[in-house]
Scaffold this motif. Structure first.
Motif, short mmCIF file in Angstrom:
data_model
loop_
_atom_site.label_atom_id
_atom_site.label_comp_id
_atom_site.label_asym_id
_atom_site.label_seq_id
_atom_site.Cartn_x
_atom_site.Cartn_y
_atom_site.Cartn_z
N PRO A 47 47.20 18.39 9.03
CA PRO A 47 48.67 18.32 8.95
C PRO A 47 49.20 16.88 8.95
N GLN A 48 48.55 16.01 9.72
CA GLN A 48 48.97 14.62 9.75
C GLN A 48 48.79 13.93 8.40
N LYS A 49 47.89 14.49 7.59
CA LYS A 49 47.61 13.92 6.27
C LYS A 49 48.37 14.65 5.17
N GLY A 50 49.19 15.64 5.56
CA GLY A 50 49.98 16.37 4.57
C GLY A 50 49.25 17.52 3.91
N PHE A 51 48.22 18.06 4.57
CA PHE A 51 47.44 19.16 4.00
C PHE A 51 47.26 20.28 5.02
N THR A 52 46.83 21.42 4.51
CA THR A 52 46.43 22.54 5.37
C THR A 52 45.18 23.18 4.79
N ALA A 53 44.26 23.61 5.64
CA ALA A 53 43.07 24.31 5.18
C ALA A 53 43.48 25.66 4.61
N VAL A 54 42.84 26.07 3.52
CA VAL A 54 43.16 27.34 2.86
C VAL A 54 41.96 28.29 2.91
N ALA A 55 40.82 27.85 2.43
CA ALA A 55 39.61 28.68 2.37
C ALA A 55 38.43 27.75 2.11
N ALA A 56 37.24 28.31 2.11
CA ALA A 56 36.04 27.51 1.86
C ALA A 56 35.14 28.24 0.87
N ILE A 57 34.25 27.48 0.27
CA ILE A 57 33.18 28.07 -0.55
C ILE A 57 31.86 27.46 -0.08
N ALA A 58 30.93 28.31 0.31
CA ALA A 58 29.58 27.88 0.65
C ALA A 58 28.70 28.00 -0.58
N LEU A 59 27.87 26.98 -0.81
CA LEU A 59 27.05 26.92 -2.02
C LEU A 59 25.61 26.63 -1.65
N GLY A 60 24.69 27.19 -2.41
CA GLY A 60 23.28 26.95 -2.17
C GLY A 60 22.44 27.94 -2.94
N TYR A 61 21.42 28.46 -2.29
CA TYR A 61 20.52 29.41 -2.94
C TYR A 61 20.23 30.56 -1.98
N ARG A 62 20.24 31.74 -2.52
CA ARG A 62 20.12 32.96 -1.72
C ARG A 62 18.80 33.03 -0.96
#
Length: 217
Positions: A179-194
């Motif tokens: 918030p101090q930087k003018g943003f808010t977390a929305v969601a994430a994506i985890a990446l790699g190999y199953r």
């Protein structure tokens, strides 16, 4: 490349193999997708926190406690995790910054095109800032466009992924002082190999039939 094949083979990865890492050259392409994703009026109202070290993933995993505990292993075992953040305000200074960046990149053959771009962008931004009063939600929609682009692109590279809305955005906002930087977390994506024991990799894909969701005119 066949897009249908990619759409049919990508899936939401439920378990990652922690021993497998995305090669730097492949992740460079994924980063390019983040940067070059489309957004309404080229607003680009986003920032991305990318965790690929154990320390970085531990910090992101702080947002997967309590009710979100089921997603902790996905974050910790993935090769990379991207936290998608949206701007909380879109002010005139930022619009000027966008215009200056476009000018530096050669987007305007003459001043009339620059002024037209400025006016069109201001019109649509003010539609959400003033008329509808939904600018934060509108900017989050642009972030979701970016997420969709990343998921398809990762699959095209043979990289497995899972979108994670099940995170504690308040905790992550505090962790990264967003918030101090003018943003808010929305969601994430985890990446790699199953992982070999990922149950979801073996299940058939299920979607509503075409005649239920498509209307051709």
């Amino acid at each position: 490349m066949n897009l249908t094949d990619i759409a049919l083979t990508r899936y939401s990865t439920k378990a990652f193999d922690p021993s497998r890492k995305i090669a730097p050259e492949a992740f460079d392409q994924i980063q390019s997708l983040l940067r070059y994703s489309p957004s309404s009026v080229n607003s680009q109202p986003w920032h991305f926190i990318i965790a690929h070290t154990d320390e970085g993933k531990q910090r992101l995993a702080k947002g997967t406690q309590g009710a979100f505990k089921a997603n902790e292993a996905k974050v910790l075992n993935a090769s990379h995790v991207v936290l998608f953040c949206a701007k909380t305000e879109i002010d005139d200074d930022y619009l000027d910054h966008l215009l200056a960046t476009e000018e530096a990149d050669g987007r305007f053959p003459d001043d009339s095109v620059k002024e037209m771009t400025k006016g069109v962008r201001a019109h649509f931004v003010n539609l959400h800032r003033v008329d509808l009063g939904d600018a934060p939600q509108w900017m989050e929609k642009q972030v979701y466009l970016n997420m969709g682009s990343l998921l398809l692109g990762a699959a095209a590279l043979g990289v497995d992924a899972v979108p994670l809305e099940g995170i504690d955005t308040a905790v992550l906002n505090e962790e990264f002082e967003l918030p101090q930087k003018g943003f808010t977390a929305v969601a994430a994506i985890a990446l790699g190999y199953r992982a070999v024991d990922d149950f979801n990799a073996k299940l058939p894909k299920s979607r509503l039939p075409e005649n239920e969701i498509l209307t051709h005119l």
